[in-house]
Design a protein around this motif. Sequence first.
Motif, PDB file in Angstrom:
ATOM      1  N   ASP A  30       8.175   6.807  -0.687  1.00 45.15           N
ATOM      2  CA  ASP A  30       8.612   5.311  -1.415  1.00 45.15           C
ATOM      3  C   ASP A  30       8.126   4.229  -1.146  1.00 45.15           C
ATOM      4  O   ASP A  30       7.493   3.869  -0.021  1.00 45.15           O
ATOM      5  N   ALA A  31       9.137   2.965  -1.993  1.00 46.67           N
ATOM      6  CA  ALA A  31       7.636   1.486  -1.618  1.00 46.67           C
ATOM      7  C   ALA A  31       9.560   0.865  -1.271  1.00 46.67           C
ATOM      8  O   ALA A  31      10.503   1.165  -2.634  1.00 46.67           O
ATOM      9  N   MET A  32       8.869  -0.221  -0.743  1.00 47.63           N
ATOM     10  CA  MET A  32      10.105  -1.269  -0.753  1.00 47.63           C
ATOM     11  C   MET A  32       9.689  -2.764  -0.645  1.00 47.63           C
ATOM     12  O   MET A  32       8.116  -2.411  -0.007  1.00 47.63           O
ATOM     13  N   ASN A  33       9.929  -3.605  -0.928  1.00 56.94           N
ATOM     14  CA  ASN A  33       9.521  -5.133  -1.181  1.00 56.94           C
ATOM     15  C   ASN A  33       9.822  -6.133  -0.053  1.00 56.94           C
ATOM     16  O   ASN A  33      10.966  -5.562   0.429  1.00 56.94           O
ATOM     17  N   ALA A  34       8.955  -5.912   1.521  1.00 52.55           N
ATOM     18  CA  ALA A  34       9.446  -7.007   2.380  1.00 52.55           C
ATOM     19  C   ALA A  34       9.136  -8.166   2.530  1.00 52.55           C
ATOM     20  O   ALA A  34       7.432  -8.778   2.935  1.00 52.55           O
ATOM     21  N   ALA A  35       9.726  -9.120   2.120  1.00 55.87           N
ATOM     22  CA  ALA A  35       9.244 -10.899   2.644  1.00 55.87           C
ATOM     23  C   ALA A  35       9.695 -11.261   4.163  1.00 55.87           C
ATOM     24  O   ALA A  35       8.785 -12.471   4.597  1.00 55.87           O
ATOM     25  N   TRP A  36      10.520 -11.056   4.711  1.00 50.93           N
ATOM     26  CA  TRP A  36      11.101 -11.425   5.801  1.00 50.93           C
ATOM     27  C   TRP A  36      10.391 -10.481   7.054  1.00 50.93           C
ATOM     28  O   TRP A  36      10.443  -9.621   8.014  1.00 50.93           O
ATOM     29  N   GLY A  37       8.993 -10.671   7.219  1.00 51.22           N
ATOM     30  CA  GLY A  37       8.135 -10.163   8.239  1.00 51.22           C
ATOM     31  C   GLY A  37       6.485 -11.495   8.639  1.00 51.22           C
ATOM     32  O   GLY A  37       6.591 -12.308   7.902  1.00 51.22           O
ATOM     33  N   CYS A  78       5.102  -4.743  -7.645  1.00 53.67           N
ATOM     34  CA  CYS A  78       5.652  -5.167  -6.219  1.00 53.67           C
ATOM     35  C   CYS A  78       7.188  -5.256  -6.164  1.00 53.67           C
ATOM     36  O   CYS A  78       8.406  -5.019  -5.782  1.00 53.67           O
ATOM     37  N   ASP A  79       7.727  -5.783  -7.658  1.00 54.54           N
ATOM     38  CA  ASP A  79       8.762  -7.285  -7.539  1.00 54.54           C
ATOM     39  C   ASP A  79      10.059  -5.761  -7.845  1.00 54.54           C
ATOM     40  O   ASP A  79      11.216  -5.425  -7.147  1.00 54.54           O
ATOM     41  N   TYR A  80       9.675  -4.175  -8.425  1.00 52.58           N
ATOM     42  CA  TYR A  80      10.657  -3.424  -9.567  1.00 52.58           C
ATOM     43  C   TYR A  80      10.627  -2.228  -7.982  1.00 52.58           C
ATOM     44  O   TYR A  80      12.294  -1.954  -7.445  1.00 52.58           O
ATOM     45  N   VAL A  81       9.747  -2.897  -6.510  1.00 51.05           N
ATOM     46  CA  VAL A  81      10.291  -1.506  -5.738  1.00 51.05           C
ATOM     47  C   VAL A  81      11.871  -2.628  -4.285  1.00 51.05           C
ATOM     48  O   VAL A  81      11.747  -1.826  -3.381  1.00 51.05           O
ATOM     49  N   GLY A  82      11.126  -3.768  -4.630  1.00 47.44           N
ATOM     50  CA  GLY A  82      12.397  -4.668  -4.162  1.00 47.44           C
ATOM     51  C   GLY A  82      13.510  -4.447  -4.903  1.00 47.44           C
ATOM     52  O   GLY A  82      14.865  -5.724  -4.559  1.00 47.44           O
ATOM     53  N   ILE A  83      14.036  -3.882  -6.165  1.00 47.21           N
ATOM     54  CA  ILE A  83      15.709  -4.595  -6.953  1.00 47.21           C
ATOM     55  C   ILE A  83      15.420  -2.875  -6.779  1.00 47.21           C
ATOM     56  O   ILE A  83      16.706  -2.455  -6.752  1.00 47.21           O
ATOM     57  N   VAL A  84      15.054  -1.837  -6.824  1.00 48.74           N
ATOM     58  CA  VAL A  84      15.861  -0.725  -6.927  1.00 48.74           C
ATOM     59  C   VAL A  84      15.664   0.147  -5.563  1.00 48.74           C
ATOM     60  O   VAL A  84      14.666  -0.232  -5.300  1.00 48.74           O
ATOM     61  N   VAL A  88      18.707   5.567  -4.576  1.00 47.83           N
ATOM     62  CA  VAL A  88      19.293   5.972  -6.242  1.00 47.83           C
ATOM     63  C   VAL A  88      18.308   6.377  -6.737  1.00 47.83           C
ATOM     64  O   VAL A  88      18.685   7.497  -7.302  1.00 47.83           O
ATOM     65  N   VAL A  89      17.061   6.145  -6.780  1.00 52.31           N
ATOM     66  CA  VAL A  89      16.080   6.750  -7.773  1.00 52.31           C
ATOM     67  C   VAL A  89      14.750   7.581  -7.069  1.00 52.31           C
ATOM     68  O   VAL A  89      13.936   6.891  -6.343  1.00 52.31           O
ATOM     69  N   ALA A  90      15.316   8.784  -7.154  1.00 53.89           N
ATOM     70  CA  ALA A  90      14.546   9.444  -5.988  1.00 53.89           C
ATOM     71  C   ALA A  90      12.823   8.803  -6.120  1.00 53.89           C
ATOM     72  O   ALA A  90      11.934   9.619  -5.449  1.00 53.89           O
ATOM     73  N   ASP A  91      12.489   9.321  -7.871  1.00 51.02           N
ATOM     74  CA  ASP A  91      11.306   9.001  -8.229  1.00 51.02           C
ATOM     75  C   ASP A  91      10.575   7.730  -8.348  1.00 51.02           C
ATOM     76  O   ASP A  91       9.801   7.120  -9.360  1.00 51.02           O
ATOM     77  N   LYS A  92      11.338   6.528  -7.699  1.00 46.90           N
ATOM     78  CA  LYS A  92      10.764   4.764  -7.524  1.00 46.90           C
ATOM     79  C   LYS A  92       9.882   4.578  -6.853  1.00 46.90           C
ATOM     80  O   LYS A  92       8.675   3.717  -8.387  1.00 46.90           O
ATOM     81  N   PHE A  93       8.490   5.369  -6.959  1.00 45.73           N
ATOM     82  CA  PHE A  93       7.175   5.002  -6.253  1.00 45.73           C
ATOM     83  C   PHE A  93       6.107   5.705  -7.618  1.00 45.73           C
ATOM     84  O   PHE A  93       5.573   4.714  -7.631  1.00 45.73           O
ATOM     85  N   ALA A  94       6.515   6.961  -8.348  1.00 47.61           N
ATOM     86  CA  ALA A  94       6.220   7.265  -8.857  1.00 47.61           C
ATOM     87  C   ALA A  94       6.411   6.202 -11.022  1.00 47.61           C
ATOM     88  O   ALA A  94       5.349   5.657 -11.413  1.00 47.61           O
ATOM     89  N   ARG A  95       7.398   5.582 -11.028  1.00 41.97           N
ATOM     90  CA  ARG A  95       7.764   4.289 -11.473  1.00 41.97           C
ATOM     91  C   ARG A  95       7.865   3.139 -11.677  1.00 41.97           C
ATOM     92  O   ARG A  95       7.464   2.774 -12.609  1.00 41.97           O
TER      93      ARG A  95
END
Length: 187
Positions: A30-37, A78-84, A88-95
């Motif tokens: 899985d991946a997510m976007n983080a700007a507060w770091g 990179c933006d997509y993984v910060g929105i989804v 909810v979306v199990a294959d988010k990383f691949a998508r």
Amino acid sequence: MKRKNFGAKPLTCAQPVWILATYDENGVPDAMNAAWGGISEENEISVCLSAGHKTCINFAKTGAFTVGMATAETAAACDYVGIVSGNVVADKFARAGFTAEKSEFVNAPVIRELPVSLECRVIRYDPESCILRGEIVNVGVDEAYLTDGKADMGKIRPITFDPFNNAYHVLGEKIGNAWDVGKKLMK
Ligand SMILES: Cc1cc2nc3c(=O)[nH]c(=O)nc-3n(C[C@H](O)[C@H](O)[C@H](O)COP(=O)(O)O)c2cc1C
């Protein structure tokens, strides 16, 4: 001098665009976007993360995560993984179009498409303060993005987040060396 006051808000420029990557208990990335770091110690980073994220659920089990630097080339992913959410979306990383390579150092995926990646072990996560502290175990840079053995920002083209305008900007021209350009004022 007249200044406009924006109030008590998390507004600095420029914020990082960090992509945190984790595995779940079945090895699904899985991946997510983080700007507060930011960097909080010599070998430590701190990131403010809401507790419900799939990322937090994952690193609570694996004790590890990686932090890839978002680039101009990968901005949409990179933006997509910060929105989804991976909740909810199990294959988010691949998508997102990301591919994973297991870190040699920690139980977390390195995102091949992001040339700079910090491989981190969880020190502590406090769901109340939302602060994750991670030990930087290794920093890996794709050799295609090096010049004379050093990370080349002109090749990497990292992006930053502008919270005033909810915008991404690519890092621009080099204007000098740190701990150096100010020396001319040391008289
Ligand atoms: C530019 C940007 C910056 C973000 N920064 C953070 C952050 O610092 N902390 C946080 O908890 N969520 C942040 N988010 C939101 C998460 O990336 C988003 O909720 C994501 O879907 C969580 O994914 P996950 O549930 O798969 O872990 C940010 C999103 C964007 C677009």
